[in-house]
Design an enzyme around this catalytic site. Structure first.
Site, PDB file in Angstrom:
ATOM      1  N   CYS A 206      75.704 -66.471  16.948  1.00  0.00           N
ATOM      2  CA  CYS A 206      76.516 -67.154  16.336  1.00  0.00           C
ATOM      3  C   CYS A 206      77.948 -66.627  15.982  1.00  0.00           C
ATOM      4  O   CYS A 206      77.873 -65.833  15.456  1.00  0.00           O
ATOM      5  CB  CYS A 206      75.969 -67.797  15.275  1.00  0.00           C
ATOM      6  SG  CYS A 206      77.040 -68.972  14.274  1.00  0.00           S
ATOM      7  N   CYS A 209      78.547 -66.751  11.997  1.00  0.00           N
ATOM      8  CA  CYS A 209      77.907 -66.056  10.957  1.00  0.00           C
ATOM      9  C   CYS A 209      76.777 -65.037  11.524  1.00  0.00           C
ATOM     10  O   CYS A 209      76.014 -64.643  10.773  1.00  0.00           O
ATOM     11  CB  CYS A 209      77.019 -67.073  10.187  1.00  0.00           C
ATOM     12  SG  CYS A 209      75.708 -67.756  11.045  1.00  0.00           S
ATOM     13  N   CYS A 228      73.648 -73.411  15.344  1.00  0.00           N
ATOM     14  CA  CYS A 228      73.177 -72.558  14.340  1.00  0.00           C
ATOM     15  C   CYS A 228      72.473 -73.096  13.164  1.00  0.00           C
ATOM     16  O   CYS A 228      73.293 -73.795  12.292  1.00  0.00           O
ATOM     17  CB  CYS A 228      74.299 -71.746  13.922  1.00  0.00           C
ATOM     18  SG  CYS A 228      73.894 -70.454  12.667  1.00  0.00           S
ATOM     19  N   CYS A 231      74.516 -71.826   9.675  1.00  0.00           N
ATOM     20  CA  CYS A 231      75.802 -72.127   9.002  1.00  0.00           C
ATOM     21  C   CYS A 231      76.126 -73.513   9.484  1.00  0.00           C
ATOM     22  O   CYS A 231      77.016 -73.961   9.343  1.00  0.00           O
ATOM     23  CB  CYS A 231      76.782 -71.260   9.295  1.00  0.00           C
ATOM     24  SG  CYS A 231      77.445 -71.037  11.330  1.00  0.00           S
ATOM     25  N   ASP A 356      75.330 -49.306  39.741  1.00  0.00           N
ATOM     26  CA  ASP A 356      74.107 -49.179  38.941  1.00  0.00           C
ATOM     27  C   ASP A 356      73.217 -50.363  39.205  1.00  0.00           C
ATOM     28  O   ASP A 356      73.423 -51.591  39.372  1.00  0.00           O
ATOM     29  CB  ASP A 356      74.653 -49.120  37.529  1.00  0.00           C
ATOM     30  CG  ASP A 356      73.330 -49.461  36.396  1.00  0.00           C
ATOM     31  OD1 ASP A 356      71.974 -49.237  36.640  1.00  0.00           O
ATOM     32  OD2 ASP A 356      73.522 -49.531  35.310  1.00  0.00           O
TER      33      ASP A 356
END
Lengths: 447, 235
Positions: A206, A209, A228, A231, A356
């Site tokens: 989030c 928060c 979330c 919050c 990679d």
């Protein structure tokens, strides 16, 4: 245009003519010549065009192609940059080689590389930005998603009045306070439950928060109806939404946006997002839903990062893969095929591929077990890596061909009429060269 | 049904999961299967407790700077559990950010000092505008094994006296570009900057970790067959 700009544009344009005519190339050099003579050349072009900038990790090319089609319903001419020319010089080339418009301002829809947004907005103030998504990309070349977003925002900062048309299902696009007007598009095709994303997903925190986000539903990767529980941060209200997915095949998608039915001749849920982004831009520029239906329905192939090639009667689909989210979406797409097919994975590790190869382990090849696939083949310079990846996913004895100059003969021997080839960038180029030499396709990179 | 079962703790698997590091778990599952053992994975995230007695083997990968900063705060609450797990001689693999966070501290992208748990005696400095990127090969002096990987790190790690390097650099940069060492071994904890991932390219190491976990959990069982498992080269 100033004299300097005019001279610069003329010099660039003639170099383009030379390159294009004699060398069958020339997408960035003319831009280089032009900007060397007049570094502010984009400024001059910006005054003649209404510009829309399309950026994000995946889906730029197809969103741009569909947007051009949509806007052609309203505008007589729409300028755009050819696929891949999405850095500063390629964009300059796009402008200098454009046909002159007689009347007023023309619309330009530009696909712009994330890090190049600021290089364009330094000179041109766009009327709108379209944000597709931000995923983990080739990490030896690009940074992390937050850094990439900062780079985009550095460009947005120079155009605080431009409307942002953003993927509302992507939490990062809702993580900062911006002065710009913002329009969100997203999916609302499922009843909201309470689910968490699989662990191996990027961007799950989030932004307010720092707790793990939950979702009403997930469309793919970390996209969806996030919220979330800690919050109360949640997905913003969507201005445009896919309210129904009707049918998906590897070559078409039928769905509803705002209760209007659309079909695009390309498969993959990620491409429904791209169509939705094009729809949102179209509506923002006052194209009607009916006009957009016409634009999408036009029986023209849209080239994203895939093409279908006839190889002695075999229907071979060549698909570029470059990062895990894109790879997983392609796997999902080909698994919608009802017919038997062979599966080919070609892995190179040159700079353009990403040096990679670890990212193949983020690809969910285990999914392939859901389908009865009669034959597998692996190849490319890093054939050992991709072969072991498939082995761990349950594929025991693929045909192995490290040498891509011999790959086509092996592909011809595969037992099915349909063949899907997933390949990294330079592997696509090498294979296309072979296909061109043998006369199956014309030279040049379409996708 | 497999005869044996092993529980793997994937530390912060939902936050630290870059560079295909999850391939290490896939490799462990793959070889465990050949050793008649079923490997079950549990992700231990922020605000969740880590009970070392519930797990036989652990994996701790790397992530983006931002997520690692969040983990740096949370992991302090799990320090005792992780310390016990390591001191109980249970095998753990820590890659990149995971490697750094088991040590004392590392220096973040903006020069800030980010605390690890200091269970292992190494620390990590940064370097300006440079990363060690590219293929790397190292050799473990004790086993004589060569390990192949891909490194991509800004951090320069210096290991302590209680740690052995995972190997000496044959080609590439290693821990810090100075002492020609790569990674760290402390008890049964293996640390490295290797991506690729390390266990998919270096199956011998996966086998060693799994055998240790099996012997720990089933002290009276006969693992002769498992010990004889042939690891075929994959790179």
């Amino acid at each position: 245009m100033s004299i300097r700009s005019t001279v610069a544009a003329a010099a660039g344009k003639s170099s383009y003519w030379f390159l294009h005519t004699f060398l069958h190339g020339g997408s960035s050099l003319p831009g280089k010549i032009t900007t060397a003579i007049d570094p502010n050349i984009l400024n001059a072009f910006g005054k003649k065009y209404d510009v829309v900038i399309i950026t994000g990790t995946n889906g730029k090319t197809l969103t741009t192609a569909l947007s051009v089609r949509v806007l052609q319903q309203k505008y007589d001419s729409v300028l755009t940059n050819p696929t891949g020319s999405n850095m500063e010089q390629g964009i300059v080339t796009t402008f200098i080689t454009a046909h002159k418009s007689k009347r007023g301002k023309t619309l330009a829809i530009l696909e712009v590389d994330e890090a190049n947004v600021v290089k364009v907005t330094k000179y041109i103030t766009p009327i709108a930005f379209v944000f597709t998504n931000l995923f983990r990309d080739q990490m030896d070349r690009y940074g992390e998603i937050y850094t990439t977003y900062d780079k985009i925002l550095a460009g947005v900062k120079l155009a605080p009045d431009a409307t942002i048309i953003a993927n509302g299902d992507e939490q990062i696009f809702n993580s900062r306070e911006l002065p710009n007007p913002i329009i969100y598009y997203g999916f609302n095709h499922e009843l909201a439950k309470d689910v968490k994303a699989p662990a191996n997903t990027d961007g799950l925190l989030c932004p307010k928060c720092n707790h793990i986000l939950h979702y009403g539903f997930i469309t793919y990767a970390n996209l969806g109806d996030y919220f979330c529980p800690h919050c109360g941060f949640r997905r913003p209200t969507l201005n445009y939404q896919v309210n129904k997915l009707i049918a998906q095949t590897p070559t078409s998608s039928t769905f509803e946006i705002d209760h209007h039915e659309f079909t695009v001749q390309i498969g993959g849920l990620y491409n429904v997002y791209n169509a939705l982004a094009a729809y949102a831009l179209g509506r923002f520029l006052d194209v009607s839903a009916e006009q957009i239906q016409t634009a999408f329905a036009a029986d023209k192939k849209v080239f994203g990062r895939q093409e279908v090639i006839d190889v002695d009667g075999k229907k071979v689909t060549l698909i570029l893969v470059k990062n895990p989210v894109g790879l997983n979406q392609v796997l999902d797409m080909i698994l919608t095929d009802k017919d038997p097919f062979s599966f080919v994975a070609l892995l190179n590790a040159n700079y353009a591929d990403g040096i990679d190869t670890s990212w193949i382990w983020d690809g969910n090849f285990e999914k392939l077990q859901q389908h009865d696939i009669p034959a597998f083949m692996t190849g490319g310079e890093r054939y050992k890596d991709i072969t072991f990846r498939l082995k761990v996913a349950g594929v025991d004895d693929p045909v192995i061909e490290p040498d891509l100059t011999k790959a086509i003969d092996k592909i011809k021997d595969l037992p099915t009429e349909k063949v899907y080839i997933l390949a990294t960038y330079t592997a696509v180029l090498q294979l296309r060269k072979q296909l061109a030499d043998k006369g199956y396709i014309k030279e040049g990179m379409e996708a | 049904m497999a005869t044996y079962s092993l529980n793997l703790a994937h530390l912060y698997g939902d936050l630290l999961n870059t560079y295909g590091d999850v391939g290490n778990i896939l490799a462990l599952k793959y070889y465990a299967n050949q050793m008649d053992a079923e490997l079950t994975t549990t992700v231990i995230s922020i605000e969740e407790s880590f009970d070392p007695d519930k797990f036989d083997i652990a994996f701790f990968g790397g992530g983006q700077d931002y997520e690692q900063m969040i983990v740096s705060k949370d992991i302090q609450t799990k320090k005792d559990g992780i310390e016990k797990f390591i001191n109980d001689d249970k095998p753990m693999l820590a890659i990149c950010g995971g490697y750094q966070l088991l040590g004392h501290y590392y220096i973040g992208a903006h020069g800030e000092k980010i605390n690890g748990i200091g269970v292992l005696d190494h620390y990590t400095l940064s370097q300006d505008n440079n990363r060690f990127i590219g293929d790397i090969t190292i050799k473990n002096e004790q086993t004589g094994e060569l390990y192949h990987g891909f490194e991509n790190h800004n951090g320069r790690t210096f290991i302590g006296k209680s740690e052995q390097p995972l190997g000496d650099v044959v080609s590439g940069h290693g821990n810090n570009g100075e002492d020609q060492k790569e990674g760290a071994i402390y008890k049964q904890t293996y640390c490295s900057y290797f991506h690729g991932p390390i266990l998919t390219r270096n199956g011998e190491l996966a086998k060693r970790m799994l055998l240790k976990a099996l012997h720990n959990k089933y002290p009276d069982a006969d693992f002769t067959n498992q010990e004889q498992l042939e690891i075929k080269p994959t790179f």
